[in-house]
Design an enzyme around this catalytic site. Structure first.
Site, short mmCIF file in Angstrom:
data_model
loop_
_atom_site.label_atom_id
_atom_site.label_comp_id
_atom_site.label_asym_id
_atom_site.label_seq_id
_atom_site.Cartn_x
_atom_site.Cartn_y
_atom_site.Cartn_z
N LYS A 35 -0.51 -3.58 4.19
CA LYS A 35 -0.87 -4.99 4.84
C LYS A 35 -0.49 -5.00 6.42
O LYS A 35 0.38 -4.17 6.68
CB LYS A 35 -0.28 -6.08 4.09
CG LYS A 35 1.36 -5.98 4.02
CD LYS A 35 1.86 -6.90 2.99
CE LYS A 35 3.28 -6.82 2.85
NZ LYS A 35 3.97 -7.98 1.67
N TYR A 274 12.13 -13.66 35.43
CA TYR A 274 11.85 -14.97 35.12
C TYR A 274 13.19 -15.74 34.99
O TYR A 274 14.10 -15.08 34.29
CB TYR A 274 10.86 -15.29 34.22
CG TYR A 274 9.52 -14.65 34.49
CD1 TYR A 274 8.75 -15.35 35.64
CD2 TYR A 274 9.00 -13.89 33.71
CE1 TYR A 274 7.51 -15.11 35.56
CE2 TYR A 274 7.49 -13.57 33.83
CZ TYR A 274 6.81 -14.10 35.02
OH TYR A 274 5.56 -13.79 35.13
C1 LIG Z 1 4.86 -6.85 1.38
C2 LIG Z 1 4.91 -6.99 -0.20
C3 LIG Z 1 5.55 -5.83 -0.89
C4 LIG Z 1 6.12 -4.85 -0.20
O1 LIG Z 1 7.70 -5.23 0.08
P1 LIG Z 1 8.68 -4.38 1.05
O2 LIG Z 1 9.93 -5.42 0.90
O3 LIG Z 1 7.98 -4.00 2.26
O4 LIG Z 1 8.87 -3.26 0.27
C5 LIG Z 1 5.61 -5.73 -2.32
N1 LIG Z 1 5.12 -7.10 -3.04
C6 LIG Z 1 4.45 -7.93 -2.30
C7 LIG Z 1 3.85 -9.15 -3.30
C8 LIG Z 1 4.53 -8.05 -0.94
O5 LIG Z 1 4.02 -9.30 -0.36
#
Ligand SMILES: *Cc1c(COP(=O)(O)O)cnc(C)c1O
Length: 384
Positions: A35, A274
């Protein structure tokens, strides 16, 4: 190519996956989270590399992320971890993106979309159970009823069950007890589905932290994200795992680098940037770098604690980091030349002195937030 770029070490990525595979029980499936454009590393390239290691599932957050993988020719099952909008559902079904579901309204929408496509087989969905994360999922005691609802639908079948841990990256007694309780509730929910004579399918709950530290909770499939990109989840770090006797050597996959675009002489008393937050207390040389907060070098990293590596030596950022540029104090006598490479974070072999995880620790965030903010304007260079 722009000199500010992210080098993505696909070999390290694959090594991380193989290291994880080697300490899950044989037969345990793996779902790699790709993702957010693979946490900023590039979803298509990472997904292909993961598939070449034999992973069973890829996880995305949105339908569009799933479609991007399908358009790149990836046939591996894709799990969608967030809830999509009703108008995206037909498209999710068309591209065989497996949703997490937990309520009748959403399930009925998927059933309708799947029925309209007259699929040769029933369309799999995974039932999310909220055992304590407080995000999505049905109550554990509702699981059996929802599973029955899926099972008796026209075109859907229960392909799996999942839950998600809230504090599995913490090893304090209290948090370990909470994770254990979540796991117990999940197992009960699975049993309640079985008791209805329904096959729960692939059961999974272990994110990165649980994958590394809680082998009893791997069930049928683990769901790692951050560890495949080479970062340890909070308390489940390298030292902890070595002490525990399950060492794993994760390699950071991304190196974020740029080069010195100009060197400027600063007399004592001249201010920088800035807000004029820094003024030279003695004459010095300042290197300008064409990287800023729109390239994931966040404004809040404008702290003397975050150092930039040039020719293997650490130099402090001065003044506020701008959107596209920042300034680094290289002192008076040094070997830094214009166009020299400057490494923000990454693999030691690329000259980095710190990883995204180290910067995260210094600046009160997590590695996830840093790498996933590496935007499209940072070109990625893939190396094997
Ligand atoms: C993002 C996510 C993962 C992976 O999480 P990590 O902490 O990066 O291993 C697993 N399950 C779900 C439902 C997630 O949203």
């Amino acid at each position: 190519m722009r000199c500010t770029k992210a080098i993505i070490h696909l070999e390290s990525f694959k090594d991380n996956i193989k290291a994880i595979q080697s300490f899950t029980k044989p037969g345990t499936k793996m779902c790699v989270a790709v993702k957010a454009d693979a946490y900023g590393h590039g979803a298509v390239a990472c997904a292909k590399a993961a598939v070449s290691c034999g992973v069973d599932f890829l996880a995305v957050a949105t339908v569009d992320e799933g479609i991007e993988l399908r358009r790149a020719g990836i046939k591996t099952p894709i799990l969608m971890l967030s809830i999509c909008s009703p108008e995206e559902i037909p498209s999710a079904v068309r591209h065989s993106i497996t949703p997490l579901v937990f309520d009748k309204e959403y399930i009925a929408l998927f059933d309708k979309a799947a029925s309209q496509r007259l699929l040769p087989k029933k369309f799999p969905v995974h039932l999310a159970v909220d055992t304590g994360m407080g995000r999505i999922g049905c109550q554990p005691e509702e699981a059996a009823e929802i599973a029955k609802y899926i099972d008796s639908s026209k075109s859907l079948k229960l392909g799996g069950m999942q839950t998600h841990f809230a504090v599995s990256d913490s090893t304090t007694k209290e948090n370990r007890a909470y994770t254990k309780q979540q796991f117990t509730l999940f197992k009960k929910a699975i049993d309640s589905v079985r008791n209805e004579g329904i096959d729960p399918g692939i059961c999974h709950c272990a994110n990165s932290a649980a994958t590394l530290d809680l082998p009893d909770m791997h069930l049928d499939m683990v769901r790692p994200g951050i560890i495949v990109y080479g970062y340890y989840p909070d308390m489940i770090n390298k030292t902890y795992l070595e002490k525990k006797g399950t060492p794993i050597n994760l390699k950071p996959v991304m190196t974020l680098e740029t080069e010195v675009s100009a060197i400027r002489s600063f007399a004592k008393g001249k201010s920088i940037g800035y807000g004029r937050t820094w003024t030279a207390t003695k004459s010095t040389e300042i290197a300008v770098l064409p990287i800023g907060y729109a390239d994931a070098f966040f404004r809040r990293f404008s702290t003397a604690k975050v150092k930039i590596a040039i020719n293997g030596k650490p130099y402090p950022v001065r003044g506020r980091i701008c959107m596209d540029q920042c300034m680094v104090d290289i002192g008076q006598q040094n070997d830094v030349k214009r166009w020299d490479k400057a490494v923000i974070f990454g693999a030691a072999e690329d000259g980095a002195l710190q990883t995204a995880g180290d910067i995260a620790n210094l600046t009160d965030t997590i590695s996830y937030e840093i790498t996933s903010a590496v935007t499209k304007r940072v070109p990625r260079e893939y190396v094997d």
